[in-house]
Design a protein around this motif. Structure first.
Motif, PDB file in Angstrom:
ATOM      1  N   TYR A  24     -47.279  84.248 -48.040  1.00 38.81           N
ATOM      2  CA  TYR A  24     -47.181  85.585 -48.632  1.00 38.81           C
ATOM      3  C   TYR A  24     -46.779  85.501 -50.106  1.00 38.81           C
ATOM      4  O   TYR A  24     -47.298  86.250 -50.934  1.00 38.81           O
ATOM      5  CB  TYR A  24     -46.170  86.444 -47.861  1.00 38.81           C
ATOM      6  N   ARG A  25     -45.861  84.585 -50.424  1.00 38.60           N
ATOM      7  CA  ARG A  25     -45.453  84.440 -51.824  1.00 38.60           C
ATOM      8  C   ARG A  25     -46.612  83.996 -52.707  1.00 38.60           C
ATOM      9  O   ARG A  25     -46.650  84.316 -53.889  1.00 38.60           O
ATOM     10  CB  ARG A  25     -44.309  83.447 -51.936  1.00 38.60           C
ATOM     11  N   LEU A  26     -47.564  83.275 -52.142  1.00 42.64           N
ATOM     12  CA  LEU A  26     -48.708  82.809 -52.927  1.00 42.64           C
ATOM     13  C   LEU A  26     -49.822  83.845 -52.998  1.00 42.64           C
ATOM     14  O   LEU A  26     -50.453  84.024 -54.037  1.00 42.64           O
ATOM     15  CB  LEU A  26     -49.265  81.514 -52.333  1.00 42.64           C
ATOM     16  N   GLU A  27     -50.091  84.508 -51.901  1.00 44.14           N
ATOM     17  CA  GLU A  27     -51.264  85.383 -51.791  1.00 44.14           C
ATOM     18  C   GLU A  27     -50.954  86.871 -51.951  1.00 44.14           C
ATOM     19  O   GLU A  27     -51.851  87.641 -52.270  1.00 44.14           O
ATOM     20  CB  GLU A  27     -51.955  85.176 -50.436  1.00 44.14           C
ATOM     21  N   TRP A  28     -49.735  87.280 -51.685  1.00 41.77           N
ATOM     22  CA  TRP A  28     -49.327  88.690 -51.726  1.00 41.77           C
ATOM     23  C   TRP A  28     -50.159  89.566 -50.789  1.00 41.77           C
ATOM     24  O   TRP A  28     -50.473  90.703 -51.095  1.00 41.77           O
ATOM     25  CB  TRP A  28     -49.372  89.244 -53.152  1.00 41.77           C
ATOM     26  N   TYR A  29     -50.519  89.018 -49.650  1.00 44.83           N
ATOM     27  CA  TYR A  29     -51.225  89.780 -48.623  1.00 44.83           C
ATOM     28  C   TYR A  29     -50.171  90.290 -47.643  1.00 44.83           C
ATOM     29  O   TYR A  29     -49.451  89.511 -47.020  1.00 44.83           O
ATOM     30  CB  TYR A  29     -52.255  88.873 -47.944  1.00 44.83           C
ATOM     31  N   ARG A  30     -50.078  91.621 -47.504  1.00 48.87           N
ATOM     32  CA  ARG A  30     -48.951  92.225 -46.781  1.00 48.87           C
ATOM     33  C   ARG A  30     -48.902  91.855 -45.310  1.00 48.87           C
ATOM     34  O   ARG A  30     -47.823  91.795 -44.726  1.00 48.87           O
ATOM     35  CB  ARG A  30     -48.982  93.744 -46.932  1.00 48.87           C
TER      36      ARG A  30
END
Length: 86
Positions: A24-30
């Motif tokens: 999540y920290r890399l992609e910011w996909y919720r």
């Protein structure tokens, strides 16, 4: 033998939570965030299971375990519904 299995389940859930939150920290996909938070709750649930069955067998922690699992699944369900609407 059961304590080993409970411990491995807790470690596996914690590793899954860590991997999901790192992604999540890399992609910011919720959806990764909601899944990671759910696995944090499931890891806590497995730790409480280990405490309930192995460390404190005379104390009944089943209500706490069920509450933590309910919160974990509710977080994932909320995330799935919220991401669908937006």
């Amino acid at each position: 033998m059961s304590s080993l299995i409970y411990g491995l389940c807790a470690v596996t859930s914690a590793v899954c939570a860590g991997l999901l939150l790192a992604a999540y920290r890399l992609e910011w996909y919720r959806l990764l965030l909601w899944s990671g938070l759910c696995f944090v709750g499931l890891a806590a649930n497995n730790v409480i299971l280990l405490l309930d069955k192995v460390v404190l067998p005379d104390v009944d922690l089943s209500a706490l375990r069920l509450f933590v699992a309910l919160i974990a699944m509710s977080i994932l369900l909320f995330g799935l519904i919220w991401d669908t609407e937006s």
